[in-house]
Enzyme design. Structure first.
Site, PDB file in Angstrom:
ATOM      1  N   ASP A   1      -2.251 -17.606   1.807  1.00 61.35           N
ATOM      2  CA  ASP A   1      -1.205 -17.160   2.732  1.00 61.35           C
ATOM      3  C   ASP A   1      -0.951 -18.254   3.766  1.00 61.35           C
ATOM      4  O   ASP A   1      -1.846 -18.609   4.530  1.00 61.35           O
ATOM      5  CB  ASP A   1      -1.630 -15.855   3.423  1.00 61.35           C
ATOM      6  CG  ASP A   1      -0.511 -15.223   4.258  1.00 61.35           C
ATOM      7  OD1 ASP A   1       0.579 -15.827   4.371  1.00 61.35           O
ATOM      8  OD2 ASP A   1      -0.726 -14.114   4.793  1.00 61.35           O
TER       9      ASP A   1
ATOM     10  N   GLU B   1       1.516 -16.637  -0.583  1.00 62.27           N
ATOM     11  CA  GLU B   1       2.248 -15.759   0.330  1.00 62.27           C
ATOM     12  C   GLU B   1       2.976 -16.577   1.402  1.00 62.27           C
ATOM     13  O   GLU B   1       2.392 -17.454   2.036  1.00 62.27           O
ATOM     14  CB  GLU B   1       1.234 -14.799   0.970  1.00 62.27           C
ATOM     15  CG  GLU B   1       1.850 -13.690   1.805  1.00 62.27           C
ATOM     16  CD  GLU B   1       0.778 -12.685   2.267  1.00 62.27           C
ATOM     17  OE1 GLU B   1      -0.290 -12.584   1.625  1.00 62.27           O
ATOM     18  OE2 GLU B   1       1.008 -12.012   3.287  1.00 62.27           O
TER      19      GLU B   1
ATOM     20  N   SER C   1      -8.631 -10.643   3.882  1.00 60.50           N
ATOM     21  CA  SER C   1      -7.854 -11.792   4.307  1.00 60.50           C
ATOM     22  C   SER C   1      -8.754 -12.644   5.195  1.00 60.50           C
ATOM     23  O   SER C   1      -9.163 -12.200   6.268  1.00 60.50           O
ATOM     24  CB  SER C   1      -6.618 -11.309   5.078  1.00 60.50           C
ATOM     25  OG  SER C   1      -5.919 -12.397   5.634  1.00 60.50           O
TER      26      SER C   1
ATOM     27  N   ASP D   1       6.230 -11.946   2.851  1.00 65.32           N
ATOM     28  CA  ASP D   1       5.699 -11.052   3.890  1.00 65.32           C
ATOM     29  C   ASP D   1       6.679 -11.094   5.071  1.00 65.32           C
ATOM     30  O   ASP D   1       7.590 -10.248   5.166  1.00 65.32           O
ATOM     31  CB  ASP D   1       4.286 -11.548   4.266  1.00 65.32           C
ATOM     32  CG  ASP D   1       3.653 -10.846   5.453  1.00 65.32           C
ATOM     33  OD1 ASP D   1       4.317 -10.007   6.088  1.00 65.32           O
ATOM     34  OD2 ASP D   1       2.474 -11.132   5.792  1.00 65.32           O
TER      35      ASP D   1
ATOM     36  N   LYS E   1      -8.053 -13.296  -0.061  1.00 56.66           N
ATOM     37  CA  LYS E   1      -6.912 -14.092   0.400  1.00 56.66           C
ATOM     38  C   LYS E   1      -7.400 -15.069   1.444  1.00 56.66           C
ATOM     39  O   LYS E   1      -8.223 -14.728   2.294  1.00 56.66           O
ATOM     40  CB  LYS E   1      -5.857 -13.142   0.966  1.00 56.66           C
ATOM     41  CG  LYS E   1      -4.765 -13.773   1.785  1.00 56.66           C
ATOM     42  CD  LYS E   1      -3.652 -12.764   2.027  1.00 56.66           C
ATOM     43  CE  LYS E   1      -3.280 -12.674   3.491  1.00 56.66           C
ATOM     44  NZ  LYS E   1      -2.211 -11.675   3.737  1.00 56.66           N
TER      45      LYS E   1
ATOM     46  N   LYS F   1      -6.233 -18.038   4.258  1.00 52.93           N
ATOM     47  CA  LYS F   1      -5.136 -18.591   5.047  1.00 52.93           C
ATOM     48  C   LYS F   1      -5.131 -20.107   4.892  1.00 52.93           C
ATOM     49  O   LYS F   1      -6.199 -20.739   4.909  1.00 52.93           O
ATOM     50  CB  LYS F   1      -5.318 -18.231   6.523  1.00 52.93           C
ATOM     51  CG  LYS F   1      -5.233 -16.734   6.794  1.00 52.93           C
ATOM     52  CD  LYS F   1      -3.812 -16.227   6.676  1.00 52.93           C
ATOM     53  CE  LYS F   1      -3.713 -14.771   7.091  1.00 52.93           C
ATOM     54  NZ  LYS F   1      -2.337 -14.268   7.042  1.00 52.93           N
TER      55      LYS F   1
ATOM     56  N   LYS G   1       4.413  -3.984   4.663  1.00 47.48           N
ATOM     57  CA  LYS G   1       3.683  -3.483   5.828  1.00 47.48           C
ATOM     58  C   LYS G   1       4.627  -2.494   6.484  1.00 47.48           C
ATOM     59  O   LYS G   1       5.683  -2.900   6.978  1.00 47.48           O
ATOM     60  CB  LYS G   1       3.382  -4.622   6.811  1.00 47.48           C
ATOM     61  CG  LYS G   1       2.488  -5.723   6.264  1.00 47.48           C
ATOM     62  CD  LYS G   1       2.340  -6.872   7.250  1.00 47.48           C
ATOM     63  CE  LYS G   1       1.431  -7.965   6.672  1.00 47.48           C
ATOM     64  NZ  LYS G   1       1.392  -9.173   7.535  1.00 47.48           N
TER      65      LYS G   1
ATOM     66  N   GLY H   1      -1.592  -6.018   5.935  1.00 44.80           N
ATOM     67  CA  GLY H   1      -2.223  -5.526   7.159  1.00 44.80           C
ATOM     68  C   GLY H   1      -1.910  -6.444   8.314  1.00 44.80           C
ATOM     69  O   GLY H   1      -1.469  -7.577   8.128  1.00 44.80           O
TER      70      GLY H   1
HETATM   71  O1  OSB Z   1       0.163 -12.668   7.260  1.00 46.51           O
HETATM   72  O2  OSB Z   1      -0.727 -11.015   6.322  1.00 46.51           O
HETATM   73  C1  OSB Z   1      -0.577 -11.691   7.327  1.00 46.51           C
HETATM   74  C2  OSB Z   1      -2.893 -10.542  10.140  1.00 46.51           C
HETATM   75  C3  OSB Z   1      -2.039 -10.599  11.218  1.00 46.51           C
HETATM   76  C4  OSB Z   1      -0.759 -11.042  11.020  1.00 46.51           C
HETATM   77  C5  OSB Z   1      -0.331 -11.416   9.757  1.00 46.51           C
HETATM   78  C6  OSB Z   1      -1.165 -11.342   8.663  1.00 46.51           C
HETATM   79  C7  OSB Z   1      -2.481 -10.917   8.875  1.00 46.51           C
HETATM   80  C8  OSB Z   1      -3.491 -10.875   7.827  1.00 46.51           C
HETATM   81  C9  OSB Z   1      -4.662  -9.941   8.055  1.00 46.51           C
HETATM   82  O3  OSB Z   1      -3.466 -11.563   6.842  1.00 46.51           O
HETATM   83  C10 OSB Z   1      -4.654  -8.778   7.157  1.00 46.51           C
HETATM   84  C11 OSB Z   1      -5.590  -7.702   7.647  1.00 46.51           C
HETATM   85  O4  OSB Z   1      -5.156  -6.835   8.437  1.00 46.51           O
HETATM   86  O5  OSB Z   1      -6.737  -7.689   7.231  1.00 46.51           O
HETATM   87 MG    MG Z   2       0.943 -12.629   5.308  1.00 47.50          MG
END
Ligand code: OSB
Ligand code: MG
Length: 377
Positions: free
Chosen positions: A192, A217, A138, A242, A164, A166, A266, A294
Site C-alpha cells: 500500500d 494499493e 496492515s 482506496d 499488507k 506500507k 471503507k 480500515g
Molecule cells: O491506507 O489503508 C490505508 C490506516 C489509516 C489510514 C489509511 C490506511 C490505514 C491502514 C490501516 O492501512 C488499516 C487498519 O485499520 O488496520
Molecule cells: Mg490504503
C-alpha cells in the site's frame, strides 16, 4: 421508522500500542470522533468518524468533520423521520456536498440504531451472510527491512490471512522484498503506497510488481484515475484503489476506466453503509473483488466494518485486525479477537454487537457536545 432526537458528539483520545507510519505520515495517538444517536427513548446507535488529525489521507480532518457534523449533518437528520437507515445518506447528499467522513459517522450510527430497534444484528440488516470475516494486517513502515520481516513473519505465525506492507519512495524495494521472503512465495502479500508515487516511478513500481503481490494499493494520487489506468496496463499485479474511491460514482469510474481491478471499501470513507453497500453491489455486478479497509478504528468503527465485511462480495481478507493489534484496551466489550485468522461476526446480539464501555469512553473524552432536536442549535 427512525427519528434521531438526540445526538452526542465526542472526541476520545486513544494511544496506539506502536506508532503507525505510512507514506503520508506517522500516527501515535488517534483522536477519534464518536457519535451516539438516540430516539426519544430506546438504545443508542453508535458511529465513529474515520477522519484523521491532519489532511494527509484525505482532505477531511477530525476538526473539519466536527464542524461539518454540527453545521450541516445534524440539521439534515435531527428530528427528521426516516423510513429506514438507507434514507439517511440520500438526505445528506441532498443537503450538502462532500464531507463523506462526517456524513458516514452519523449515517452509521443511524444503521446501528435501526438494527437495535429492530432487535437484529447490524450485519443481518445490511445483508451480511458470513459468520466470520477473514483478518488481514496492515504493517506500517519500519526502521529497517529486517524489522519489517520480523513483523511479517510474526503476523503469518499469528494466523493472519493476508499481510499488507506500507511502502513509500525510497522505502519500498528492500522492505517489500524482505516481507516477501519472510511470508514465503505463496502467501498473500499486498503493498500500500497511500498515493506516494507518480508515473515517473514506473521502474520501481514494476520491480514491486515482480514480487507478485496480491495487489498494489493506491500507488498514485487519489484523483489520478487516468494515471492508474495507464499504470494498470503496465503491471501484472492488480491495482486496488482506496483513497480514489470516495463514492459509488467514483467506483463506477474506476471500473469503467480500468483504473484498478480491486476496490478497498471503507464505509467511513464513502459516506456510510448505504454507499458502501452500493459499491459492493456495483463491483459484484462487474466481477470486481472488494475487501473492507480500515482506518485504525476503535472497537466501534471496527464493529461497523466487520458487519459490512460479512456481505457476500467481500471475498478478500480485510484490514480487520483484533483490538490488541491497536490498543492496550479497546472501548468495547467483548474486545475484537482473532481466531483461526478470522473475526467472528457478532450475530447473537442486536446492532453492532459489542457493548460500548461507557466508563472508559468517559475517561478518554477530550470534549463532548450534545445536540437535540427542537432546541435552538
Ligand atoms: O491506507 O489503508 C490505508 C490506516 C489509516 C489510514 C489509511 C490506511 C490505514 C491502514 C490501516 O492501512 C488499516 C487498519 O485499520 O488496520
Ligand atoms: Mg490504503
Amino acid at each position: 421508522m427512525i427519528t434521531i432526537a438526540r445526538l452526542v458528539l465526542r472526541e476520545i483520545a486513544l494511544s496506539l500500542r506502536e506508532p503507525f507510519r505510512t507514506s503520508s505520515g506517522t500516527t501515535h495517538d488517534r483522536r477519534v470522533l464518536l457519535v451516539e444517536a438516540t430516539e426519544a427513548d430506546g438504545a443508542p446507535g453508535w458511529g465513529e468518524c474515520v477522519a484523521e488529525e491532519a489532511p494527509a489521507y484525505s482532505a477531511e480532518t477530525v476538526d473539519t468533520a466536527r464542524a461539518a457534523i454540527i453545521a450541516w449533518v445534524v440539521p439534515a437528520v435531527l428530528g427528521r423521520a426516516f423510513a429506514g437507515p438507507e434514507e439517511v445518506f440520500p438526505a445528506l447528499e441532498k443537503a450538502f456536498r462532500g464531507h463523506p467522513m462526517a456524513k458516514a459517522a452519523v449515517e452509521m450510527a443511524a444503521w446501528d440504531l435501526a438494527a437495535q430497534k429492530a432487535g437484529v444484528p447490524l450485519a443481518g440488516l445490511l445483508g451480511g451472510t458470513r459468520e466470520r470475516v477473514e483478518a488481514g494486517i496492515s504493517l506500517g513502515i519500519q526502521g529497517s527491512p529486517e524489522a519489517l520481516a520480523r513483523q511479517a513473519a510474526a503476523a503469518v505465525a499469528e494466523g493472519y490471512r493476508r499481510v499488507k506492507v506500507k511502502v513509500a519512495p525510497g522505502e519500498d524495494l528492500d522492505f517489500a522484498a524482505a516481507a516477501r521472503r519472510a511470508v514465503g512465495e505463496q502467501f498473500p502479500l499486498s503493498l500500500d503506497a497511500n498515493a506516494a508515487y507518480s508515473l515517473d516511478d514506473l521502474p520501481v513500481l514494476q520491480r514491486l510488481d515482480g514480487l507478485h503481490p496480491v495487489m498494489i494499493e493506491q500507488p498514485l494520487a487519489a484523483d489520478d484515475l487516468s494515471g492508474h489506468a495507464r499504470l494498470q496496463a503496465a503491471l501484472e499485479s492488480p491495482i486496488c484503489l482506496d483513497e480514489s474511491v470516495t463514492s459509488a460514482a467514483r467506483a463506477a469510474d474506476v471500473i469503467a476506466f480500468e483504473a484498478g481491478r480491486i476496490i478497498n471499501i471503507k464505509p467511513g470513507r464513502v459516506g456510510g453503509h448505504a454507499a458502501a453497500r452500493a459499491i459492493h453491489d456495483l463491483a459484484g455486478r462487474h466481477g470486481v473483488p472488494v475487501w473492507c479497509g480500515g482506518m485504525l478504528e476503535s472497537g466501534i468503527g471496527r464493529a461497523h466494518n466487520v458487519a459490512l465485511a460479512s456481505l457476500p462480495g467481500f471475498t478478500m481478507p480485510g484490514d480487520l485486525s483484533p483490538s490488541r493489534r491497536y490498543w492496550k484496551r479497546d472501548v468495547v466489550s467483548p474486545e475484537w479477537v482473532m481466531a483461526g485468522g478470522c473475526l467472528a461476526v457478532p450475530l447473537d446480539r442486536p446492532g453492532i454487537g459489542v457493548e460500548v464501555d461507557r466508563d472508559l469512553v468517559e475517561t478518554l473524552t477530550a470534549w463532548r457536545q450534545e445536540l437535540r432536536s427542537g432546541t435552538g442549535r
